[in-house]
Write a protein that holds these residues in place. Sequence first.
Motif, PDB file in Angstrom:
ATOM      1  N   ILE A  86      41.041  26.524  43.150  1.00  0.00           N
ATOM      2  CA  ILE A  86      41.920  27.668  42.879  1.00  0.00           C
ATOM      3  C   ILE A  86      41.533  28.325  41.558  1.00  0.00           C
ATOM      4  O   ILE A  86      41.413  29.553  41.477  1.00  0.00           O
ATOM      5  CB  ILE A  86      43.402  27.243  42.886  1.00  0.00           C
ATOM      6  N   ALA A  87      41.325  27.530  40.516  1.00  0.00           N
ATOM      7  CA  ALA A  87      40.987  28.074  39.197  1.00  0.00           C
ATOM      8  C   ALA A  87      39.650  28.814  39.222  1.00  0.00           C
ATOM      9  O   ALA A  87      39.539  29.934  38.693  1.00  0.00           O
ATOM     10  CB  ALA A  87      40.957  26.956  38.164  1.00  0.00           C
ATOM     11  N   ARG A  88      38.622  28.219  39.843  1.00  0.00           N
ATOM     12  CA  ARG A  88      37.312  28.883  39.916  1.00  0.00           C
ATOM     13  C   ARG A  88      37.383  30.172  40.728  1.00  0.00           C
ATOM     14  O   ARG A  88      36.761  31.177  40.394  1.00  0.00           O
ATOM     15  CB  ARG A  88      36.265  27.941  40.511  1.00  0.00           C
ATOM     16  N   THR A  89      38.156  30.140  41.791  1.00  0.00           N
ATOM     17  CA  THR A  89      38.310  31.330  42.635  1.00  0.00           C
ATOM     18  C   THR A  89      39.019  32.433  41.862  1.00  0.00           C
ATOM     19  O   THR A  89      38.602  33.595  41.904  1.00  0.00           O
ATOM     20  CB  THR A  89      39.077  30.978  43.922  1.00  0.00           C
ATOM     21  N   TYR A  90      40.054  32.090  41.151  1.00  0.00           N
ATOM     22  CA  TYR A  90      40.802  33.065  40.346  1.00  0.00           C
ATOM     23  C   TYR A  90      39.914  33.660  39.252  1.00  0.00           C
ATOM     24  O   TYR A  90      39.891  34.866  39.038  1.00  0.00           O
ATOM     25  CB  TYR A  90      42.030  32.385  39.747  1.00  0.00           C
ATOM     26  N   GLU A  91      39.158  32.799  38.577  1.00  0.00           N
ATOM     27  CA  GLU A  91      38.279  33.253  37.484  1.00  0.00           C
ATOM     28  C   GLU A  91      37.161  34.163  37.982  1.00  0.00           C
ATOM     29  O   GLU A  91      36.742  35.073  37.281  1.00  0.00           O
ATOM     30  CB  GLU A  91      37.660  32.052  36.767  1.00  0.00           C
ATOM     31  N   ALA A  92      36.668  33.933  39.189  1.00  0.00           N
ATOM     32  CA  ALA A  92      35.533  34.701  39.717  1.00  0.00           C
ATOM     33  C   ALA A  92      35.970  35.949  40.477  1.00  0.00           C
ATOM     34  O   ALA A  92      35.121  36.702  40.953  1.00  0.00           O
ATOM     35  CB  ALA A  92      34.686  33.812  40.628  1.00  0.00           C
ATOM     36  N   ALA A  93      37.262  36.168  40.568  1.00  0.00           N
ATOM     37  CA  ALA A  93      37.767  37.312  41.343  1.00  0.00           C
ATOM     38  C   ALA A  93      37.355  38.621  40.694  1.00  0.00           C
ATOM     39  O   ALA A  93      37.186  38.707  39.480  1.00  0.00           O
ATOM     40  CB  ALA A  93      39.283  37.237  41.440  1.00  0.00           C
ATOM     41  N   PRO A  94      37.215  39.661  41.506  1.00  0.00           N
ATOM     42  CA  PRO A  94      36.855  40.967  40.954  1.00  0.00           C
ATOM     43  C   PRO A  94      37.951  41.495  40.028  1.00  0.00           C
ATOM     44  O   PRO A  94      39.125  41.206  40.224  1.00  0.00           O
ATOM     45  CB  PRO A  94      36.750  41.881  42.181  1.00  0.00           C
ATOM     46  N   LEU A  95      37.513  42.245  39.034  1.00  0.00           N
ATOM     47  CA  LEU A  95      38.481  42.958  38.216  1.00  0.00           C
ATOM     48  C   LEU A  95      39.071  44.065  39.070  1.00  0.00           C
ATOM     49  O   LEU A  95      38.444  44.535  40.020  1.00  0.00           O
ATOM     50  CB  LEU A  95      37.798  43.531  36.976  1.00  0.00           C
ATOM     51  N   ALA A  96      40.251  44.509  38.745  1.00  0.00           N
ATOM     52  CA  ALA A  96      40.946  45.555  39.516  1.00  0.00           C
ATOM     53  C   ALA A  96      41.043  45.161  40.986  1.00  0.00           C
ATOM     54  O   ALA A  96      40.495  45.823  41.861  1.00  0.00           O
ATOM     55  CB  ALA A  96      40.265  46.903  39.346  1.00  0.00           C
ATOM     56  N   PRO A  97      41.757  44.079  41.281  1.00  0.00           N
ATOM     57  CA  PRO A  97      41.811  43.584  42.658  1.00  0.00           C
ATOM     58  C   PRO A  97      42.366  44.594  43.653  1.00  0.00           C
ATOM     59  O   PRO A  97      42.001  44.566  44.827  1.00  0.00           O
ATOM     60  CB  PRO A  97      42.712  42.357  42.566  1.00  0.00           C
ATOM     61  N   GLU A  98      43.220  45.497  43.191  1.00  0.00           N
ATOM     62  CA  GLU A  98      43.794  46.494  44.100  1.00  0.00           C
ATOM     63  C   GLU A  98      42.700  47.355  44.729  1.00  0.00           C
ATOM     64  O   GLU A  98      42.844  47.818  45.854  1.00  0.00           O
ATOM     65  CB  GLU A  98      44.782  47.408  43.362  1.00  0.00           C
ATOM     66  N   GLN A  99      41.606  47.548  44.004  1.00  0.00           N
ATOM     67  CA  GLN A  99      40.514  48.391  44.492  1.00  0.00           C
ATOM     68  C   GLN A  99      39.598  47.659  45.464  1.00  0.00           C
ATOM     69  O   GLN A  99      38.897  48.286  46.249  1.00  0.00           O
ATOM     70  CB  GLN A  99      39.695  48.927  43.322  1.00  0.00           C
ATOM     71  N   HIS A 100      39.577  46.348  45.409  1.00  0.00           N
ATOM     72  CA  HIS A 100      38.641  45.562  46.218  1.00  0.00           C
ATOM     73  C   HIS A 100      39.304  44.807  47.366  1.00  0.00           C
ATOM     74  O   HIS A 100      38.643  44.464  48.345  1.00  0.00           O
ATOM     75  CB  HIS A 100      37.909  44.549  45.333  1.00  0.00           C
ATOM     76  N   ALA A 101      40.577  44.546  47.243  1.00  0.00           N
ATOM     77  CA  ALA A 101      41.254  43.637  48.160  1.00  0.00           C
ATOM     78  C   ALA A 101      41.209  44.110  49.617  1.00  0.00           C
ATOM     79  O   ALA A 101      40.932  43.314  50.520  1.00  0.00           O
ATOM     80  CB  ALA A 101      42.692  43.421  47.710  1.00  0.00           C
ATOM     81  N   ALA A 102      41.473  45.376  49.869  1.00  0.00           N
ATOM     82  CA  ALA A 102      41.496  45.867  51.255  1.00  0.00           C
ATOM     83  C   ALA A 102      40.113  45.755  51.899  1.00  0.00           C
ATOM     84  O   ALA A 102      39.997  45.361  53.066  1.00  0.00           O
ATOM     85  CB  ALA A 102      41.992  47.310  51.296  1.00  0.00           C
ATOM     86  N   HIS A 103      39.084  46.087  51.132  1.00  0.00           N
ATOM     87  CA  HIS A 103      37.726  45.959  51.674  1.00  0.00           C
ATOM     88  C   HIS A 103      37.402  44.496  51.968  1.00  0.00           C
ATOM     89  O   HIS A 103      36.855  44.173  53.038  1.00  0.00           O
ATOM     90  CB  HIS A 103      36.703  46.544  50.710  1.00  0.00           C
TER      91      HIS A 103
END
Length: 170
Positions: A86-103
């Motif tokens: 969970i921690a590694r996944t959270y740390e590696a997530a894209p910045l501005a998730p609202e812009q990437h999440a739907a894609h």
Amino acid sequence: MSTALLDPERQFLGCVMQLPINPARRLLAGMRPNDVANPLAAFVLHLAIGAVANDQPPMPIVLFERAQEIAGRPRAARLREIAAWIARTYEAAPLAPEQHAAHLKSVVLKAAWRRAVDEHARRILQAVAESSTDELHRLADDTGAADELWTRYRAALNNGSVSARLEVVA
């Protein structure tokens, strides 16, 4: 480089963990834990869906607390593995998730659809060699799982025109 950076499932879940409750609810609408191939990612998606269904934001600490509750008395090593993932996944997530999440949602659902088609094709190939003609005919027509994933994928690709009507299932 972290493998989480190259994994759309983990990128999607990283976005989910960064979102407030209402955007997370919209993003998770129509998603199922078995939409992801990685068993640990499926478990974390299950945790996120459950958190949102209980009006909790899917932040890492909330997911970890839910993992502890679900596991009851888990082995400490397994809980540490979940927490680290969970921690590694959270740390590696894209910045501005609202812009990437739907894609990323559409990418995850497209992969799930492809796996469903592959599984269907394998069942048909096995039936060709081992089953009666009637059974083969029944299997060939049984495309419900792939069809349902195709519908959710197309809805995600079209920015949720259908998925906005779907509810998060706990």
